[in-house]
Design a protein around this motif. Sequence first.
Motif, PDB file in Angstrom:
ATOM      1  N   PHE A  88      10.712  38.762  19.771  1.00 53.22           N
ATOM      2  CA  PHE A  88      10.587  39.562  18.427  1.00 53.22           C
ATOM      3  C   PHE A  88       9.848  40.874  18.518  1.00 53.22           C
ATOM      4  CE2 PHE A  88      11.920  35.285  17.188  1.00 53.22           C
ATOM      5  CZ  PHE A  88      12.960  35.835  15.908  1.00 53.22           C
ATOM      6  N   ALA A  89       9.058  40.894  19.992  1.00 54.05           N
ATOM      7  CA  ALA A  89       8.549  42.399  19.903  1.00 54.05           C
ATOM      8  C   ALA A  89       9.452  43.668  20.001  1.00 54.05           C
ATOM      9  CB  ALA A  89       7.338  42.147  21.056  1.00 54.05           C
ATOM     10  N   ARG A  90      10.531  43.101  20.759  1.00 52.21           N
ATOM     11  CA  ARG A  90      11.547  44.179  21.147  1.00 52.21           C
ATOM     12  C   ARG A  90      12.376  44.859  19.915  1.00 52.21           C
ATOM     13  NH1 ARG A  90      16.714  41.994  20.571  1.00 52.21           N
ATOM     14  NH2 ARG A  90      16.728  39.831  21.283  1.00 52.21           N
ATOM     15  N   LYS A  91      12.699  46.063  20.235  1.00 53.44           N
ATOM     16  CA  LYS A  91      13.580  46.649  19.177  1.00 53.44           C
ATOM     17  C   LYS A  91      15.066  46.206  18.933  1.00 53.44           C
ATOM     18  CE  LYS A  91      10.325  49.863  17.923  1.00 53.44           C
ATOM     19  NZ  LYS A  91       9.997  49.757  16.813  1.00 53.44           N
ATOM     20  N   GLY A  92      15.701  46.175  17.784  1.00 46.84           N
ATOM     21  CA  GLY A  92      17.164  45.777  17.761  1.00 46.84           C
ATOM     22  C   GLY A  92      17.558  44.652  16.694  1.00 46.84           C
ATOM     23  N   PRO A  93      18.478  44.536  16.349  1.00 43.02           N
ATOM     24  CA  PRO A  93      18.985  43.695  15.298  1.00 43.02           C
ATOM     25  C   PRO A  93      19.209  42.298  15.634  1.00 43.02           C
ATOM     26  CG  PRO A  93      20.898  44.826  16.058  1.00 43.02           C
ATOM     27  CD  PRO A  93      19.719  45.297  16.985  1.00 43.02           C
ATOM     28  N   ASN A  94      19.420  41.884  16.817  1.00 42.73           N
ATOM     29  CA  ASN A  94      19.513  40.419  16.981  1.00 42.73           C
ATOM     30  C   ASN A  94      18.432  39.691  17.553  1.00 42.73           C
ATOM     31  OD1 ASN A  94      22.276  40.883  16.449  1.00 42.73           O
ATOM     32  ND2 ASN A  94      22.717  41.982  18.477  1.00 42.73           N
ATOM     33  N   LYS A  95      17.266  39.874  16.939  1.00 43.09           N
ATOM     34  CA  LYS A  95      16.096  39.086  17.383  1.00 43.09           C
ATOM     35  C   LYS A  95      16.267  37.595  17.180  1.00 43.09           C
ATOM     36  CE  LYS A  95      13.034  42.833  16.592  1.00 43.09           C
ATOM     37  NZ  LYS A  95      11.779  43.401  16.019  1.00 43.09           N
TER      38      LYS A  95
END
Length: 173
Positions: A88-95
């Motif tokens: 959940f710390a990374r960027k992007g829409p598919n967390k």
Amino acid sequence: MPQKLDELATRFCDAMAAVCTPVAVVTAMDGERPHGTTVSAFASLSMSPPSVLVSLDRGSDLLALALESGRFGMNVLGSGQSELAAQFARKGPNKFQDVPWRVDGGLPRIADVPHWIAAEVMETLDVADHTVVFGRVVDIVSETIPPLTYHGRVFGTHTAFTPMHTTAGGTHR
């Protein structure tokens, strides 16, 4: 002057990395789609009414969703959930890909988190490049599990010391 500010920012970052903080995934819904982001800047605020605060980047999609809906969830993570925090710390829409969750009170609740808090936005305060969101707790589920913490730029956990007892003969563990 900018070099001094860069140096100050670096020293500040290093100092804050030495402070142990709890880790949570803050969540909100975008229609039927869940959104979430890992945070370590959150805290309890008040007992009357029960309330919390969380600091979110002003450019955060999650902030916009929480402000639009007036609600947010806090999934406070346990010691065995560092991979979840990293996801959940990374960027992007598919967390939420491969993450078990359900809607609870209109908010995404991640399965098996030790502490679940649902809150209604009470107020916000813009400070620097973040917005502090103050939330009135409307639901909470909590169990005693060692917390996930962030310290020294890595995830870890807290281990309690054996209580020290003072007797007439001195201090003993």
